[in-house]
Design a protein around this motif. Structure first.
Motif, PDB file in Angstrom:
ATOM      1  N   ARG A  42      25.737  65.104  37.162  1.00  0.00           N
ATOM      2  CA  ARG A  42      25.035  64.013  37.829  1.00  0.00           C
ATOM      3  C   ARG A  42      23.624  63.908  37.264  1.00  0.00           C
ATOM      4  NH1 ARG A  42      25.517  63.917  44.231  1.00  0.00           N
ATOM      5  NH2 ARG A  42      25.248  61.694  43.806  1.00  0.00           N
ATOM      6  N   PRO A  43      23.140  62.708  37.034  1.00  0.00           N
ATOM      7  CA  PRO A  43      21.756  62.563  36.570  1.00  0.00           C
ATOM      8  C   PRO A  43      20.786  62.899  37.693  1.00  0.00           C
ATOM      9  CG  PRO A  43      22.696  60.417  37.048  1.00  0.00           C
ATOM     10  CD  PRO A  43      23.811  61.408  37.202  1.00  0.00           C
ATOM     11  N   ALA A  44      19.536  63.186  37.322  1.00  0.00           N
ATOM     12  CA  ALA A  44      18.530  63.540  38.320  1.00  0.00           C
ATOM     13  C   ALA A  44      18.247  62.383  39.265  1.00  0.00           C
ATOM     14  CB  ALA A  44      17.250  63.987  37.621  1.00  0.00           C
ATOM     15  N   LYS A  45      18.373  61.151  38.772  1.00  0.00           N
ATOM     16  CA  LYS A  45      18.211  59.970  39.610  1.00  0.00           C
ATOM     17  C   LYS A  45      19.163  58.890  39.106  1.00  0.00           C
ATOM     18  CE  LYS A  45      14.372  57.998  36.943  1.00  0.00           C
ATOM     19  NZ  LYS A  45      12.993  57.471  37.007  1.00  0.00           N
ATOM     20  N   THR A  46      19.331  57.848  39.891  1.00  0.00           N
ATOM     21  CA  THR A  46      20.259  56.771  39.534  1.00  0.00           C
ATOM     22  C   THR A  46      19.880  56.149  38.197  1.00  0.00           C
ATOM     23  OG1 THR A  46      20.554  56.254  41.884  1.00  0.00           O
ATOM     24  CG2 THR A  46      21.278  54.592  40.288  1.00  0.00           C
ATOM     25  N   ARG A  47      20.855  56.077  37.296  1.00  0.00           N
ATOM     26  CA  ARG A  47      20.648  55.416  36.010  1.00  0.00           C
ATOM     27  C   ARG A  47      21.183  53.983  36.110  1.00  0.00           C
ATOM     28  NH1 ARG A  47      22.903  59.063  31.185  1.00  0.00           N
ATOM     29  NH2 ARG A  47      21.837  57.424  29.976  1.00  0.00           N
ATOM     30  N   ILE A  48      20.319  53.022  35.823  1.00  0.00           N
ATOM     31  CA  ILE A  48      20.696  51.605  35.916  1.00  0.00           C
ATOM     32  C   ILE A  48      20.772  51.054  34.501  1.00  0.00           C
ATOM     33  CG2 ILE A  48      20.144  49.366  36.925  1.00  0.00           C
ATOM     34  CD1 ILE A  48      18.372  50.862  38.939  1.00  0.00           C
TER      35      ILE A  48
ATOM     36  N   HIS B  92      35.655  61.225  37.025  1.00  0.00           N
ATOM     37  CA  HIS B  92      35.145  62.596  36.940  1.00  0.00           C
ATOM     38  C   HIS B  92      34.096  62.899  38.008  1.00  0.00           C
ATOM     39  CE1 HIS B  92      37.282  63.837  33.274  1.00  0.00           C
ATOM     40  NE2 HIS B  92      37.224  62.559  32.960  1.00  0.00           N
ATOM     41  N   GLY B  93      34.176  62.157  39.122  1.00  0.00           N
ATOM     42  CA  GLY B  93      33.436  62.530  40.311  1.00  0.00           C
ATOM     43  C   GLY B  93      32.077  61.921  40.513  1.00  0.00           C
ATOM     44  N   LEU B  94      31.659  61.001  39.642  1.00  0.00           N
ATOM     45  CA  LEU B  94      30.345  60.392  39.796  1.00  0.00           C
ATOM     46  C   LEU B  94      30.430  59.113  40.630  1.00  0.00           C
ATOM     47  CD1 LEU B  94      28.984  60.932  36.179  1.00  0.00           C
ATOM     48  CD2 LEU B  94      28.633  62.350  38.194  1.00  0.00           C
ATOM     49  N   ASN B  95      29.361  58.814  41.348  1.00  0.00           N
ATOM     50  CA  ASN B  95      29.303  57.608  42.161  1.00  0.00           C
ATOM     51  C   ASN B  95      28.771  56.453  41.320  1.00  0.00           C
ATOM     52  OD1 ASN B  95      30.157  59.011  44.481  1.00  0.00           O
ATOM     53  ND2 ASN B  95      28.060  59.636  44.944  1.00  0.00           N
ATOM     54  N   VAL B  96      29.570  55.393  41.221  1.00  0.00           N
ATOM     55  CA  VAL B  96      29.264  54.310  40.289  1.00  0.00           C
ATOM     56  C   VAL B  96      29.347  52.961  40.989  1.00  0.00           C
ATOM     57  CG1 VAL B  96      29.853  53.251  38.064  1.00  0.00           C
ATOM     58  CG2 VAL B  96      30.296  55.693  38.434  1.00  0.00           C
ATOM     59  N   LEU B  97      28.385  52.098  40.661  1.00  0.00           N
ATOM     60  CA  LEU B  97      28.414  50.704  41.110  1.00  0.00           C
ATOM     61  C   LEU B  97      28.434  49.805  39.885  1.00  0.00           C
ATOM     62  CD1 LEU B  97      28.039  48.434  43.304  1.00  0.00           C
ATOM     63  CD2 LEU B  97      25.571  48.668  42.895  1.00  0.00           C
TER      64      LEU B  97
ATOM     65  N   LEU C 120      24.033  56.916  44.470  1.00  0.00           N
ATOM     66  CA  LEU C 120      24.634  56.369  43.258  1.00  0.00           C
ATOM     67  C   LEU C 120      24.110  57.106  42.035  1.00  0.00           C
ATOM     68  CD1 LEU C 120      24.642  52.517  43.879  1.00  0.00           C
ATOM     69  CD2 LEU C 120      26.642  53.971  43.537  1.00  0.00           C
ATOM     70  N   ASP C 121      25.027  57.441  41.143  1.00  0.00           N
ATOM     71  CA  ASP C 121      24.648  58.086  39.890  1.00  0.00           C
ATOM     72  C   ASP C 121      24.424  57.056  38.788  1.00  0.00           C
ATOM     73  OD1 ASP C 121      24.927  60.869  40.781  1.00  0.00           O
ATOM     74  OD2 ASP C 121      27.050  60.361  40.973  1.00  0.00           O
ATOM     75  N   TYR C 122      25.264  56.013  38.787  1.00  0.00           N
ATOM     76  CA  TYR C 122      25.175  54.989  37.745  1.00  0.00           C
ATOM     77  C   TYR C 122      25.362  53.605  38.343  1.00  0.00           C
ATOM     78  CZ  TYR C 122      25.420  58.553  34.133  1.00  0.00           C
ATOM     79  OH  TYR C 122      25.133  59.638  33.333  1.00  0.00           O
ATOM     80  N   VAL C 123      24.564  52.674  37.862  1.00  0.00           N
ATOM     81  CA  VAL C 123      24.775  51.248  38.116  1.00  0.00           C
ATOM     82  C   VAL C 123      24.955  50.597  36.748  1.00  0.00           C
ATOM     83  CG1 VAL C 123      23.820  49.093  39.001  1.00  0.00           C
ATOM     84  CG2 VAL C 123      23.338  51.261  40.190  1.00  0.00           C
ATOM     85  N   LEU C 124      26.085  49.936  36.554  1.00  0.00           N
ATOM     86  CA  LEU C 124      26.367  49.228  35.303  1.00  0.00           C
ATOM     87  C   LEU C 124      26.420  47.738  35.598  1.00  0.00           C
ATOM     88  CD1 LEU C 124      29.189  51.456  33.752  1.00  0.00           C
ATOM     89  CD2 LEU C 124      26.744  51.583  33.336  1.00  0.00           C
ATOM     90  N   ILE C 125      25.601  46.976  34.893  1.00  0.00           N
ATOM     91  CA  ILE C 125      25.542  45.528  35.106  1.00  0.00           C
ATOM     92  C   ILE C 125      26.171  44.825  33.906  1.00  0.00           C
ATOM     93  CG2 ILE C 125      24.066  43.564  35.643  1.00  0.00           C
ATOM     94  CD1 ILE C 125      21.879  45.615  36.435  1.00  0.00           C
TER      95      ILE C 125
END
Length: 297
Positions: free
Chosen positions: A31-37, A63-68, A161-166
């Motif tokens: 998991r990253p230290a903070k949400t990566r956008i 693989h277990g990460l929270n993603v939007l 959230l670990d990742y936000v992909l736009i």
């Protein structure tokens, strides 16, 4: 006559795929230290942008990460691939940008995985470019809405959230600018074909303009080579050229041309769930693992 694994290209490829799958099954996606956008962008169409958004998101979630995933393309193809409803009456990113709805009110769970959520796009988004023109702070609408949502979900370590992909449209209009203003990272898929770098200089100029005037934080963190055919000299030459220009941002993983990748959306799936043993699924998972390692600190 039976062939040995050392003498058959097909057998060698299968053995390589099995080995890669075994390594991925044991890999730790940190998991990253903070949400990566990340805004997945390239104004050139047909480079695998939406396919990359959906499959990287599904791989991270697997693989277990929270993603939007935020689908900001009026075509709604990312919404289709991730199996969420996006008919004309569906509450969507359009209602967030133009209306008064929040991200929390329009977000949906994706059947691709329990930790993957999607803000869908509907056909109404096709008119958003014109409607945004007369709105105050029009370049920051997505950023403001996303910040509110992240503040609410990131209070809990488990739901953070670990990742936000736009996913952006293949243009450099207000929808893409909104994505660039909301993001901290630009993720650029580039196809391994003759016109691979066509228009890239314009994209880089636009990112620079956004950096200078609207979002100092955004940087080109990730470039992924797609539609790679190792049998052709051209694909290898394009890969070398891209790496020479962006040595730090270009991932080592290359996404091959794959029938399975192309088939998956017609079943409202990503290749990650459609055929996890395929070379395309393995490549996208390897790329996702690389992304997590690069952003672990």
């Amino acid at each position: 006559m039976a062939t040995t694994s050392g003498g058959s290209p097909i057998a060698n490829e299968l053995a390589t795929a099995r080995s890669a799958r075994q390594r991925l099954n044991k890999a730790v996606f940190e998991r990253p230290a903070k949400t990566r956008i990340m805004t997945v962008t390239n104004q050139k169409g047909g480079v695998g942008k939406t396919t990359t958004t959906a499959n990287i998101a599904a791989a991270l979630a697997k693989h277990g990460l929270n993603v939007l995933v935020i689908d900001s393309d009026p075509q709604g193809n990312a919404s289709t691939a991730l199996g969420v409803e996006h008919g004309s009456e569906t509450a969507s990113i359009y209602d967030v940008l133009i209306g008064d709805m929040t991200v929390a009110e329009v977000v949906q769970d994706s059947p691709e995985g329990p930790s993957l959520k999607v803000v869908p796009a509907t056909i109404h988004l096709s008119g958003a470019e014109i409607e945004l023109v007369n709105i105050d702070q029009r370049e920051s609408k997505l950023k403001e809405a996303l910040e509110v949502y992240l503040t609410s979900v990131n209070t809990d370590k488990e739901t953070r959230l670990d990742y936000v992909l736009i996913d952006c449209p293949p243009s450099l209009g207000l929808l893409t600018i909104n994505a660039m203003v909301a993001a901290t990272e630009a993720f650029i898929p580039i196809q391994c074909e003759y016109y691979a770098l066509e228009g890239l200089s314009q994209l880089l100029n636009n990112i620079q303009l956004v950096q200078n005037s609207l979002n100092r934080e955004i940087e080109i963190s990730t470039i992924l080579l797609t539609m790679f055919d190792r049998r052709t000299n051209l694909a290898n030459e394009v890969a070398q050229e891209v790496r020479s220009h962006f040595p730090d941002a270009t991932l080592n993983t290359k996404i091959p041309r794959s029938v399975r990748i192309s088939e998956a959306p017609s079943f409202q799936q990503t290749v990650i769930t459609y055929d996890s043993s395929s070379t395309g699924a393995i490549a996208y998972e390897q790329a996702a693992l690389e992304i997590t390692k690069r952003g672990a600190n």
